[in-house]
Design a protein around this motif. Structure first.
Motif, PDB file in Angstrom:
ATOM      1  N   SER A   1       1.972   2.102  -3.512  1.00 39.31           N
ATOM      2  CA  SER A   1       1.485   2.987  -4.262  1.00 39.31           C
ATOM      3  C   SER A   1       1.296   3.983  -4.076  1.00 39.31           C
ATOM      4  O   SER A   1       0.905   4.604  -4.788  1.00 39.31           O
TER       5      SER A   1
ATOM      6  N   ARG B   1       0.652  -1.268  -0.374  1.00 34.12           N
ATOM      7  CA  ARG B   1      -0.026  -0.322  -0.053  1.00 34.12           C
ATOM      8  C   ARG B   1       1.044   1.133   0.249  1.00 34.12           C
ATOM      9  O   ARG B   1       0.870   2.243  -0.182  1.00 34.12           O
TER      10      ARG B   1
ATOM     11  N   ARG C   1       3.960   5.957  -5.759  1.00 36.75           N
ATOM     12  CA  ARG C   1       4.188   6.276  -6.837  1.00 36.75           C
ATOM     13  C   ARG C   1       3.680   7.308  -6.710  1.00 36.75           C
ATOM     14  O   ARG C   1       3.751   8.130  -8.442  1.00 36.75           O
ATOM     15  N   THR C   2       2.096   6.954  -6.624  1.00 39.66           N
ATOM     16  CA  THR C   2       0.764   8.068  -6.844  1.00 39.66           C
ATOM     17  C   THR C   2       1.468   9.812  -6.234  1.00 39.66           C
ATOM     18  O   THR C   2       1.258  10.631  -7.801  1.00 39.66           O
TER      19      THR C   2
END
Length: 556
Positions: free
Chosen positions: A269, A266, A272-273
């Motif tokens: 992710s 989590r 990266r965003t």
């Protein structure tokens, strides 16, 4: 009788000392020789070694087994059991072998006085049978290894020479020992399966491939822990950013097992965003701290984020309680970077302070997790110095390739729980990467200047067929910067695998495509860019933002 019970009770301390299948099987064989038998062999089902359930069905054929352990007294060293690690060969005497009967019926087999025929029914090959005759083997016993209703394998015992033959009392004792040992073997199987599941989840959440990184060569390696309880929290990521910039992220969730692996996925992710929206690593960590505090499992993690800019070969780094990165110069000199140590993610202690580093060409930046420097017996500073010494003596080709984590790496002897090592080599602008940067003038001449610059550069690169679209794109980007961003700053044009144009400004708001009515005279610029380009985007910088668009380069 009392001595036999004491011997059986001692099995609880000498068998199953580890959660390793091979070691547990070997401990069972060694425990029975010479006190119970002159030679012993332990075979386990192939499905058990693969982490599967085993066999619950009776009479459904003979399962495939693999020889796992052998032990014998010195006088019987010339016996020819199935080689350890190989599939047990039963093809020639499949139906007549006594071990076949033991496995198929899940029942023990006792032959107190072996005949010539029994020799053929015990040995898998003629040569093995002849060896048993030469060694004077006269008694045989086979017991199935069954735990929790699941057949795991079998254990064979023989006696030779002057040793008394097996009796019914020996059979009962062997069955009790096998029952106890089977539980230890099954525990090792379940443990191995849990570790494999956690490692598989961990690896599936890590990058499968490294993206294209202009001016930077990146190699990364991950080593799971031997102990399943130590796996789950370490991760790394390599993220492509606008105009050839690259983000390098290494993190470590302070926990283990499946919960830590899930949290790691989590956080990766989210990171990266965030990196696609903001290329300032200190602000990324601040927002990642907020995201970590929103997780339901109250996890805490360390993280180190570095952004490489091929324009000047610089790194911008920020740390959330992570071990310091190591810089290796082209001359082999190693130095730990003094990145301001912010608080770990999830603690709520922000902001984070960045460090800007002007790197020397051909220098290597090493990011790692604390698995490489963690030790229960040595000080962290000493471990850091050992890491520095190991890296200084490591060949350059080793740092630039795969398989970075090996037994000669600090912590590689199994002392660490798990570890990540990421190496970035700044190699400057290579032949297939070209980056041009211009400062745009203020006022109304900015758009025409930008169009002229990109047109001339595309002609130099022999990409004149992209000039029309690129002129339109750069006009819209500069126009938006003039209208909403306080004027354009830099214009970047990058050519590597694709063509990317970028315009920076000092405005705080990221542009978005708007709904436009038929009668509206403007507002269609980003819609045109979206239709004409492969992709486009925007992200914040330390001084404002950049807006970029990317086109495919036609192949010759």
């Amino acid at each position: 009788m009392r001595s036999r019970l004491g011997w059986l009770n001692a099995a609880g301390t000498q068998i199953g000392t580890t959660l390793d299948l091979e070691r547990t099987a070997q401990e069972l064989a060694e425990f029975t020789v010479p006190r119970f038998a002159d030679a012993a062999a332990v075979d386990l089902l192939e499905s058990v070694l693969l982490g599967e359930e085993g066999d619950r069905v009776v009479g459904a054929g003979v399962p495939v087994t693999r020889a796992m352990a052998v032990d014998a007294v010195d006088a019987l060293r010339e016996l020819e059991p199935s080689p350890v690690g190989e599939i047990v060969d039963r093809e020639h005497r499949r139906e007549t072998l006594l071990t076949t009967k033991c496995l198929r019926a899940r029942e023990s087999v006792l032959v107190s006085r072996m005949t010539e025929e029994d020799m053929e029914r015990v040995a898998p090959t003629d040569s093995a049978a002849a060896a048993m005759r030469r060694q004077g083997v006269h008694s045989y016993l086979a017991v199935p290894l069954i735990a929790r209703g699941v057949l795991l394998g079998s254990a064979d015992f023989v006696r030779a020479g002057d040793t008394p033959p097996f009796t019914g009392t020996d059979l009962a004792l062997a069955e009790q020992l096998a029952s106890k040992a089977a539980v230890y073997i099954d525990n090792a199987r379940l443990y191995g399966r849990e570790r494999e599941h956690v490692v598989s989840l961990q690896r599936s959440l890590l990058p499968r491939a490294t993206p294209h990184t202009p001016g930077l060569r990146v190699a990364a390696d991950y080593a799971p822990a031997v102990d399943a309880r130590g796996v789950g929290g370490d991760w790394y990521d390599v993220v492509s950013l606008p105009s050839g910039r690259t983000a390098l992220v290494v993190g470590d969730v302070m926990g283990h097992g499946l919960p830590a692996a899930a949290t790691m996925g989590r956080l990766r992710s989210v990171a990266r965003t965030l990196m696609t929206l903001d290329i300032a690593p200190d602000r990324v960590l601040a927002r990642l701290d907020l995201a970590t505090r929103d997780l339901e499992d109250d996890q805490v993690a360390t993280c180190l984020c570095a952004v490489y800019d091929p324009a000047d070969g610089s790194y911008t780094l920020a740390s959330a309680g992570h071990p310091p990165p190591l810089l290796v110069g082209p001359d082999g000199r190693t130095d730990f970077l003094d990145v301001p140590p912010g608080a770990p993610l999830g603690t709520g202690v922000i902001p984070y302070d960045p460090l800007r580093l002007e790197s020397v060409p051909d220098s290597r930046l090493l990011l790692y997790t604390d698995g490489l420097i963690k030790s229960r017996t040595e000080d962290v500073d000493r471990q850091l110095e050992q890491l520095r010494a190991a890296v200084a003596g490591m060949p350059a080709e080793r740092l630039d390739g795969g398989g970075l984590l090996t037994p000669d790496t600090p912590g590689g002897d199994g002392r660490f729980d798990e570890a990540v090592l990421l190496v970035a080599l700044g190699c400057g602008q290579s032949g297939d990467v070209d980056l041009r940067i211009w400062e745009l003038p203020e006022g109304g001449t900015a758009a025409s200047t930008a169009r002229r610059l990109v047109t001339q550069q595309l002609e130099t690169w022999q990409l004149g067929e992209l000039a029309d679209v690129t002129e339109l794109v750069v006009s819209e980007l500069v126009g938006n910067a003039l209208r909403y961003g306080g004027g354009p700053g830099q214009l970047r044009l990058l050519r590597d695998e694709r063509l990317m144009v970028e315009v920076s400004d000092t405005g705080p708001d990221l542009p978005q495509i708007q709904h436009v009515d038929v009668q509206d005279e403007g507002g269609r610029g980003l819609q045109l860019i979206n239709m004409l380009c492969r992709r486009w985007g925007s992200c914040r910088t330390a001084s404002g933002k950049v807006v970029w668009a990317e086109q495919d380069i036609p192949r010759a």
